[in-house]
Design a protein around this motif. Structure first.
Motif, PDB file in Angstrom:
ATOM      1  N   LEU A 153       1.308  -1.143  -0.676  1.00 27.04           N
ATOM      2  CA  LEU A 153      -0.067   0.013   0.028  1.00 27.04           C
ATOM      3  C   LEU A 153       1.162   0.973  -0.364  1.00 27.04           C
ATOM      4  O   LEU A 153       0.620   2.147  -0.315  1.00 27.04           O
ATOM      5  CB  LEU A 153      -0.501   0.162   1.238  1.00 27.04           C
ATOM      6  N   MET A 154       1.804   0.963   1.035  1.00 27.14           N
ATOM      7  CA  MET A 154       3.137   2.086   1.173  1.00 27.14           C
ATOM      8  C   MET A 154       3.304   2.547  -0.968  1.00 27.14           C
ATOM      9  O   MET A 154       3.280   4.096  -0.930  1.00 27.14           O
ATOM     10  CB  MET A 154       3.999   1.959   1.822  1.00 27.14           C
ATOM     11  N   ILE A 155       3.540   1.518  -1.347  1.00 29.51           N
ATOM     12  CA  ILE A 155       4.022   0.971  -2.546  1.00 29.51           C
ATOM     13  C   ILE A 155       3.713   1.696  -3.392  1.00 29.51           C
ATOM     14  O   ILE A 155       3.720   3.219  -4.696  1.00 29.51           O
ATOM     15  CB  ILE A 155       4.698   0.214  -3.432  1.00 29.51           C
ATOM     16  N   LEU A 156       2.114   1.522  -3.612  1.00 27.15           N
ATOM     17  CA  LEU A 156       1.128   2.003  -4.399  1.00 27.15           C
ATOM     18  C   LEU A 156       1.230   4.156  -4.242  1.00 27.15           C
ATOM     19  O   LEU A 156       1.070   4.467  -5.203  1.00 27.15           O
ATOM     20  CB  LEU A 156       0.093   1.521  -3.989  1.00 27.15           C
ATOM     21  N   ALA A 157       1.517   4.161  -2.904  1.00 26.03           N
ATOM     22  CA  ALA A 157       0.602   5.556  -2.505  1.00 26.03           C
ATOM     23  C   ALA A 157       2.461   6.313  -3.411  1.00 26.03           C
ATOM     24  O   ALA A 157       1.949   7.323  -3.547  1.00 26.03           O
ATOM     25  CB  ALA A 157       0.276   5.953  -1.119  1.00 26.03           C
ATOM     26  N   ALA A 158       3.509   5.580  -3.341  1.00 26.24           N
ATOM     27  CA  ALA A 158       4.492   6.560  -3.809  1.00 26.24           C
ATOM     28  C   ALA A 158       4.021   6.411  -5.180  1.00 26.24           C
ATOM     29  O   ALA A 158       4.222   7.772  -5.912  1.00 26.24           O
ATOM     30  CB  ALA A 158       5.460   5.873  -3.574  1.00 26.24           C
ATOM     31  N   VAL A 159       3.173   5.420  -5.964  1.00 27.55           N
ATOM     32  CA  VAL A 159       3.858   5.419  -7.510  1.00 27.55           C
ATOM     33  C   VAL A 159       2.137   6.820  -7.744  1.00 27.55           C
ATOM     34  O   VAL A 159       2.839   7.578  -8.617  1.00 27.55           O
ATOM     35  CB  VAL A 159       2.867   4.331  -7.534  1.00 27.55           C
ATOM     36  N   VAL A 160       1.113   6.517  -6.996  1.00 26.34           N
ATOM     37  CA  VAL A 160       0.205   7.752  -7.482  1.00 26.34           C
ATOM     38  C   VAL A 160       0.770   8.705  -6.667  1.00 26.34           C
ATOM     39  O   VAL A 160       0.479  10.053  -8.140  1.00 26.34           O
ATOM     40  CB  VAL A 160      -0.786   7.314  -6.267  1.00 26.34           C
ATOM     41  N   ILE A 161       1.539   8.948  -6.588  1.00 27.09           N
ATOM     42  CA  ILE A 161       1.465  10.674  -5.743  1.00 27.09           C
ATOM     43  C   ILE A 161       3.052  10.848  -7.475  1.00 27.09           C
ATOM     44  O   ILE A 161       2.832  12.654  -7.307  1.00 27.09           O
ATOM     45  CB  ILE A 161       2.834  10.991  -4.712  1.00 27.09           C
TER      46      ILE A 161
END
Length: 57
Positions: free
Chosen positions: A11-19
């Motif tokens: 989930l943290m990696i996905l949030a980074a990709v969205v950012i």
């Protein structure tokens, strides 16, 4: 709770990709988004490794 901990890194990696996507689409001039994204990526990778070793099931 165990399911959330096992997937916290992802989930943290996905949030980074969205950012990063938001940063690329809007082409901001400051690097705050890049720094936050980098920290989320590194933290997400380490969280994924650590929590998948520690949490069972």
């Amino acid at each position: 709770m165990k399911y959330l901990l096992k997937n916290l890194g992802v989930l943290m990696i996905l949030a980074a990709v969205v950012i990063l996507g938001i940063y690329a689409k809007n082409s901001y001039s400051d690097n705050v988004y890049l720094i936050v994204s980098m920290l989320l990526l590194i933290g997400g990778i380490f969280a994924h490794i650590i929590f998948n070793k520690k949490v069972e099931g």
